[in-house]
Design a protein around this motif. Structure first.
Motif, short mmCIF file in Angstrom:
data_model
loop_
_atom_site.label_atom_id
_atom_site.label_comp_id
_atom_site.label_asym_id
_atom_site.label_seq_id
_atom_site.Cartn_x
_atom_site.Cartn_y
_atom_site.Cartn_z
N ARG A 26 0.85 -1.16 -0.02
CA ARG A 26 -0.09 0.11 -0.02
C ARG A 26 0.92 1.24 -0.05
NH1 ARG A 26 -5.95 -0.49 2.79
NH2 ARG A 26 -5.80 1.75 2.02
N GLU A 27 0.51 2.18 -0.67
CA GLU A 27 1.04 3.57 -0.79
C GLU A 27 0.34 4.60 -0.47
OE1 GLU A 27 3.88 3.70 -4.11
OE2 GLU A 27 3.11 1.84 -4.79
N ARG A 28 0.74 5.84 -0.06
CA ARG A 28 -0.02 6.81 0.56
C ARG A 28 -0.48 7.51 -0.65
NH1 ARG A 28 -3.61 7.72 4.21
NH2 ARG A 28 -3.97 9.72 4.40
N ASP A 29 0.31 7.57 -1.68
CA ASP A 29 -0.29 8.26 -2.97
C ASP A 29 -1.61 7.70 -3.58
OD1 ASP A 29 1.96 9.85 -3.08
OD2 ASP A 29 3.12 8.69 -4.29
N PHE A 30 -1.61 6.57 -3.24
CA PHE A 30 -3.06 5.87 -3.72
C PHE A 30 -4.08 5.91 -2.67
CE2 PHE A 30 0.07 4.08 -6.60
CZ PHE A 30 -0.28 4.15 -7.81
N VAL A 45 -17.55 2.85 0.73
CA VAL A 45 -16.39 2.16 0.29
C VAL A 45 -15.98 2.84 -0.99
CG1 VAL A 45 -15.81 -0.27 -0.63
CG2 VAL A 45 -17.38 0.11 1.42
N SER A 46 -14.58 2.70 -1.18
CA SER A 46 -13.87 3.25 -2.41
C SER A 46 -12.59 2.53 -2.57
CB SER A 46 -13.69 4.91 -2.18
OG SER A 46 -12.81 5.38 -3.14
N VAL A 47 -12.35 2.27 -3.82
CA VAL A 47 -11.19 1.29 -4.15
C VAL A 47 -10.67 1.68 -5.39
CG1 VAL A 47 -12.05 -0.79 -2.84
CG2 VAL A 47 -12.54 -0.64 -5.36
N VAL A 48 -9.26 1.39 -5.40
CA VAL A 48 -8.60 1.50 -6.68
C VAL A 48 -8.13 0.06 -7.06
CG1 VAL A 48 -6.34 1.88 -8.10
CG2 VAL A 48 -7.18 3.67 -6.51
N ASN A 49 -8.83 -0.71 -7.96
CA ASN A 49 -8.62 -2.07 -8.19
C ASN A 49 -8.04 -2.37 -9.71
OD1 ASN A 49 -11.18 -3.39 -9.79
ND2 ASN A 49 -11.62 -1.61 -9.05
N PHE A 50 -7.49 -3.44 -9.85
CA PHE A 50 -6.95 -4.04 -11.23
C PHE A 50 -7.44 -5.16 -11.32
CE2 PHE A 50 -3.96 -0.90 -9.50
CZ PHE A 50 -3.91 -0.07 -10.48
N ARG A 55 -8.86 -12.80 -10.87
CA ARG A 55 -8.94 -12.10 -9.61
C ARG A 55 -9.03 -10.59 -9.68
NH1 ARG A 55 -3.13 -10.83 -6.38
NH2 ARG A 55 -2.27 -10.48 -8.66
N GLN A 56 -9.70 -9.79 -8.97
CA GLN A 56 -9.52 -8.36 -8.84
C GLN A 56 -8.58 -8.04 -7.75
OE1 GLN A 56 -13.13 -6.10 -8.71
NE2 GLN A 56 -14.03 -7.01 -6.86
N TRP A 57 -7.60 -7.21 -7.92
CA TRP A 57 -6.66 -6.96 -6.81
C TRP A 57 -6.79 -5.37 -6.52
CZ3 TRP A 57 -2.21 -3.84 -6.46
CH2 TRP A 57 -1.38 -3.97 -5.53
N PHE A 58 -6.72 -4.90 -5.10
CA PHE A 58 -6.82 -3.47 -4.74
C PHE A 58 -5.60 -3.09 -4.29
CE2 PHE A 58 -10.90 -6.08 -3.43
CZ PHE A 58 -11.56 -5.76 -4.39
N THR A 147 -13.90 10.86 -11.94
CA THR A 147 -13.22 10.89 -13.23
C THR A 147 -12.02 11.28 -13.15
OG1 THR A 147 -15.50 11.08 -14.39
CG2 THR A 147 -13.32 11.55 -15.75
N VAL A 148 -11.91 12.74 -12.59
CA VAL A 148 -10.44 13.25 -12.49
C VAL A 148 -9.61 12.44 -11.45
CG1 VAL A 148 -9.27 15.33 -11.43
CG2 VAL A 148 -11.70 15.61 -12.86
N LEU A 149 -10.07 11.97 -10.40
CA LEU A 149 -9.16 11.21 -9.75
C LEU A 149 -8.67 9.80 -10.36
CD1 LEU A 149 -11.15 11.33 -6.19
CD2 LEU A 149 -9.09 12.47 -7.05
N SER A 150 -9.51 9.27 -11.24
CA SER A 150 -8.83 8.18 -12.02
C SER A 150 -7.85 8.56 -13.13
CB SER A 150 -10.19 7.60 -12.77
OG SER A 150 -10.71 8.41 -13.75
N LYS A 151 -7.88 9.78 -13.38
CA LYS A 151 -6.67 10.10 -14.40
C LYS A 151 -5.40 10.29 -13.66
CE LYS A 151 -9.99 12.52 -17.80
NZ LYS A 151 -9.81 11.25 -18.97
#
Length: 364
Positions: A26-30, A45-50, A55-58, A147-151
């Protein structure tokens, strides 16, 4: 309903893996991005996932408490097959998610909104999303922020990828330069051994010593990270080994290092002083069987010194000429001492020449 595979699934997975983000800490930037998304969208709940294979990884999450879940129950696995932004006001009214265990029951996710994370080639690799336990919708402002945060997520990933590629290219270039320097040094040494003219032989030997020593320094420097110091034991171990190959068989060389590390600038200066002293000793010394050159390099936290001594039969007059920097080698040493803010002392002692160079002021 289990998510379908992307039409370009193999290419999509290759692109995801190229970023090297999976299974990192985990990193503070994300973490800050999902915290902002959760706060602005008023979502628990909020996630950045791939979306990886199976699997989906957070990378970051708020309110979830896990780092991965099976692809079979992935909501985002459906979303990456659609447009850039997907909002589902009530998951139980969506046929893709109505039978999903994550959406059913009192603790099920009833609301979903996510901005798709797209690689530079346009393929989707994940999402930045928010979830809630009750049906709802986002405001236009909240959609815009998500949307902006995703960019921002993708800008961070692309920057890291570009830096990694630049470092790989730099290492490759450095490796080739190091090999080229070593090859040139070896070629000059071979030419020196074959030269009939003694002056030409000495000139080629000097050039070979300089080039091969620079190769050794380069080998140390190209492995350094930014602001890292040079390992003097490793550097002068290389230098001693290289120089021994170029010296007469009956001439011994010993380089001792007291201390650990130095800045690249100081390491380069020390290296060049050693080169010039050894070269001058070989060229001008009156050597007998069992002669030796001894060098001691000492570095402390805020000071440094180097002492070079040979047994080449120097006289007081020889030391005086060296102090006046009449020859090329002694001029180089004098210039180096000046650039390093150091004092220099030449003297004849016992059966040879002694050179001492020491910092005038504490080293940075």
């Amino acid at each position: 309903m289990k998510p379908s595979l992307h039409p370009q699934e193999e290419a999509r997975l290759r692109e995801l893996h190229r970023y090297g983000i999976l299974d990192t800490e985990r990193e503070r930037d994300f973490d800050e991005l999902v915290e902002i998304a959760s706060a602005i969208c008023e979502a628990p709940v909020s996630v950045v996932n791939f979306i990886d294979e199976g699997r989906q990884w957070f990378k970051a999450e708020v309110g979830l408490g896990v780092r991965s879940t099976p692809i079979d129950t992935s909501l985002c696995g459906h979303v990456i097959l659609e447009g850039d932004f997907v909002e589902i006001p009530d998951t139980l009214q969506d046929e893709r998610m109505a039978d999903n265990p994550l959406c059913m029951g009192d603790e099920g996710f009833r609301f979903y909104a996510g901005a798709v994370l797209r690689a530079a080639n346009g393929l989707p690799i994940g999402t930045l999303c928010v979830l809630d336990y009750k049906p709802r919708t986002l405001t236009e402002h909240q959609r815009r922020v998500l949307t902006v945060l995703s960019k921002h997520v993708m800008r961070e990933l692309n920057l890291r990828l570009a830096l990694a590629q630049e470092q790989t290219l730099r290492r490759e270039v450095d490796h080739r330069v190091k090999n080229s320097l070593a090859s040139i040094g070896a070629l000059l040494s071979m030419k020196a051994r074959r030269a009939a003219d003694e002056a030409v032989q000495h000139a080629l030997e000097d050039a070979s010593i300089r080039v091969r020593s620079l190769s050794s320094l380069h080998a140390e420097l190209h492995e350094l990270e930014k602001d890292e110091l040079v390992d003097l034991h490793s550097l002068f171990g290389r230098i001693e080994s290289d120089l021994r190959q170029l010296l007469p068989d009956d001439l011994a060389l010993k380089i001792a290092v007291v201390g650990d590390r130095a800045t690249p600038e100081l390491a380069n200066g020390l290296l060049l002083i050693v080169n010039e002293f050894v070269s001058n000793s070989v060229k001008h010394g009156q050597w007998e069987q069992g002669g030796a050159i001894d060098i001691t390099i000492a570095t402390q936290e805020r000071a440094w010194s180097i002492r070079c001594r040979d047994a080449g039969g120097a006289s007081a007059e020889d030391a005086a000429r060296a102090a006046e920097a009449r020859g090329l080698g002694t001029r180089v040493i004098s210039s180096l001492a000046s650039s390093l803010d150091a004092q220099i002392d030449w003297r004849a002692q016992d059966d040879g020449m002694v050179l001492e160079v020491a910092a005038l002021s504490p080293a940075a």
